[in-house]
Structures are given as structure tokens and as C-alpha cells.
Design an enzyme around this catalytic site. Structure first.
Site, mmCIF file in Angstrom:
data_model
loop_
_atom_site.group_PDB
_atom_site.id
_atom_site.type_symbol
_atom_site.label_atom_id
_atom_site.label_comp_id
_atom_site.label_asym_id
_atom_site.label_seq_id
_atom_site.Cartn_x
_atom_site.Cartn_y
_atom_site.Cartn_z
ATOM 1 N N ILE A 130 0.845 -1.188 0.000
ATOM 2 C CA ILE A 130 0.000 0.000 0.000
ATOM 3 C C ILE A 130 0.880 1.236 0.000
ATOM 4 O O ILE A 130 1.806 1.351 0.813
ATOM 5 C CB ILE A 130 -0.929 0.012 1.221
ATOM 6 N N CYS A 131 0.611 2.158 -0.912
ATOM 7 C CA CYS A 131 1.345 3.409 -0.983
ATOM 8 C C CYS A 131 2.848 3.129 -1.160
ATOM 9 O O CYS A 131 3.238 2.391 -2.059
ATOM 10 C CB CYS A 131 1.070 4.233 0.268
#
Length: 299
Positions: free
Chosen positions: A89-90
Site C-alpha cells: 500500500i502506498c
């Protein structure tokens, strides 16, 4: 925000009425780990004996200035060969890239760090303007709330579209975003300062199929056309015509990616004169024709 993605799986359990998912947090050393906000998160220590279906590497506020430890990278390589899927994520995608898990794969990350990923990992096919990307067993997402979209896509794959819709409603997610959708919002980029200009933009977004002349927008803002054009440009940095074309493009792209409507119907629904006019706007805005955008979304 990366930890917030766990709420999607929690509410999936509530929707199916049984504990389909079980979530645990891990770190290299185990124990309490401080989040960027300073909150303490209890974690278990990574172990080679752990059998996990899905691993998700959380992001931080900026890419790591130094790679994770050799122990962590070795663990991720082993986990990728045993788990059903592994996600970043990210900026968690940077951790997967350091472990070599993104080599020769498509991936995305927070738009502010996409070029950094491209320069640091030449073997990764970075697509900087995507909400999330699934390439085989490897999932990556953009930053912040995009982690919720990635988690919801996992729920849809595991439990079906009805459960995913139920989760989205429970979490008050305004719109379930497809992975191919742009990270940027035209409405957000315009960021008007006054309610009058915001009212005009809201009117435009709800009536994209209409001509939307300056007179129409000025009426919605309760200003004269001349005054409206001046205030609009001052507050958004764009002319009304340019801003409306951006809103039409955003809506048309979403329909092209998520619907089966013909390009002629989409052009009509989003206020372009015809399919040719929409194509010209797509070439100016995205550098791609609508047909190519649809092919990319389907692939």
C-alpha cells in the site's frame, strides 16, 4: 491510513456473518511499533514458520531512505512463494521492489513518489496514475485512501461483488473506484474558494450532458456571466470552458473504464458533441484515444 485497510476485511466478516478473514500485524522485531501519528500498534515478530494467505506491506509518509533489513527482504521473498498474494500500500510498494517482487511487473504507488520508484527500480513498470494494480499475485496501490480500494478489490475477488458493495456502503465509501481510475480528481484540483463557484461546479457535474454555457454556470452561481468568468478564473486558475472539459474527460474516462456503453453513448452522456470531439479532448488531456483507454482498462 495503511492500517485503515483492515476495516474493509473487518466489515467483510460482518457482511458474511462469520470470520472469513483474520488480521494480524507483524514487524521485524515484534512488540509495539509507533505509527507516523505516534499511536502504538501491537505487532508479532516475523517468523519463517508463519503461514499467511495474504501479506500487505504498509506504507510510510515517504519512501525509505535505506532498504529494509536483509532479514525482512529474505522473509518477503519466502512469503511471496508461499502466500496466495502479497501487496504494497502506498510506499509499501518500495519494500516489495527492494525484495525484487516487482521485477518485470506493473506497479503503482503514491503519485508523489512514482518517479522516484521509476528511477530507483528500472525493472519495474511503474504506472503513476492508477488507484491500484494487480499483476498476478502482486498487488500495489496508490497512497492514502487507495489502500481501501485495494482491500475492497480483494474482498470482491474472494467473496463477490455483492459483499464488496455491502462493505462499501457500511464504510460510507462514496464510490468504489476501479484500479485503472486516475489518482487525481478534477474537482479536487480546481479547489474553488467560494461557495458560489463550488455551486456552479456541482451544477456542471450533475448536468454534463447539457451544453453548460458560461451563462448557465453564472446563473447557478448567482453572478453575471462577466463577473462569474473573472471570479472563476481567479479561484481555479482555469477558464470555465477548460474546467468543464476536464470534468467531462474525468466522467468519460470513468465510463469508458467501468461500463460497456459505446463510445458514441459515452460522448453524448458526458456532453461532447460527438465521438470525434471526445477523441480530440482525450488526445489533449491524456495523450491517448478513448479506444486505447478502454483496452488498457480491460487488460
Amino acid at each position: 491510513m495503511a492500517l485503515a485497510s483492515q476495516s474493509v476485511f473487518e466489515y467483510a466478516n460482518l457482511s458474511v456473518g462469520e470470520p472469513f478473514y483474520r488480521m494480524e500485524n507483524y514487524s521485524a522485531e515484534g512488540g509495539d511499533v509507533s505509527s507516523s501519528l505516534g499511536m502504538s500498534v501491537s505487532t508479532k515478530r516475523l517468523s519463517a514458520r508463519i503461514a499467511i494467505d495474504t501479506w500487505i506491506a504498509a506504507g510510510v509518509n515517504a519512501p525509505l531512505t535505506s532498504p529494509p533489513s536483509a532479514e525482512v527482504l529474505a522473509f518477503l521473498r519466502r512469503a511471496a512463494s508461499r502466500a496466495r498474494r502479497i501487496a504494497g500500500i502506498c510506499t509499501g510498494g518500495f519494500v516489495l521492489a527492494e525484495a525484487g517482487l516487482l521485477a518485470n511487473r506493473r506497479a503503482t504507488t503514491h503519485w508523489a513518489y512514482a518517479r522516484d520508484m521509476t528511477s530507483r527500480f528500472r525493472d519495474v513498470r511503474v504506472e503513476e496514475d492508477r488507484i491500484y494494480i494487480v499483476d498476478g499475485p502482486i498487488w500495489t496501490s496508490a497512497g492514502m485512501t487507495a489502500g481501501l480500494d485495494l482491500a475492497l478489490a480483494m474482498v470482491e475477488k474472494d467473496l463477490g461483488a455483492d459483499i464488496a458493495r455491502s462493505v462499501a456502503r457500511k464504510l460510507v465509501m462514496h464510490q468504489r473506484r476501479a484500479g485503472g481510475q486516475s489518482q487525481h480528481s478534477e474537482m479536487l484540483d480546481l479547489a474553488p474558494k467560494s461557495d458560489r463557484v463550488q455551486d456552479a461546479l456541482n451544477h456542471a457535474r450533475k448536468n454534463l450532458s447539457a451544453p453548460l454555457t458560461v451563462e448557465d454556470l453564472a446563473s447557478a452561481a448567482h453572478l453575471s456571466p462577466r463577473q462569474f468568468s473573472r471570479v472563476f478564473t481567479q479561484e481555479t486558475g482555469q477558464s470555465p470552458a477548460k474546467a468543464i472539459e476536464g470534468l467531462r474527460l474525468e466522467a468519460a474516462r470513468l465510463l469508458i473504464e467501468k461500463s460497456r456503453h459505446s463510445l458514441e453513448v459515452i460522448a453524448q452522456e458526458t456532453g461532447f458533441r460527438d465521438r470525434r470531439h471526445m477523441r480530440e479532448a482525450f488526445m489533449r488531456g491524456f495523450g491517448l484515444p478513448p479506444q486505447e483507454v478502454r483496452r488498457e482498462a480491460r487488460s
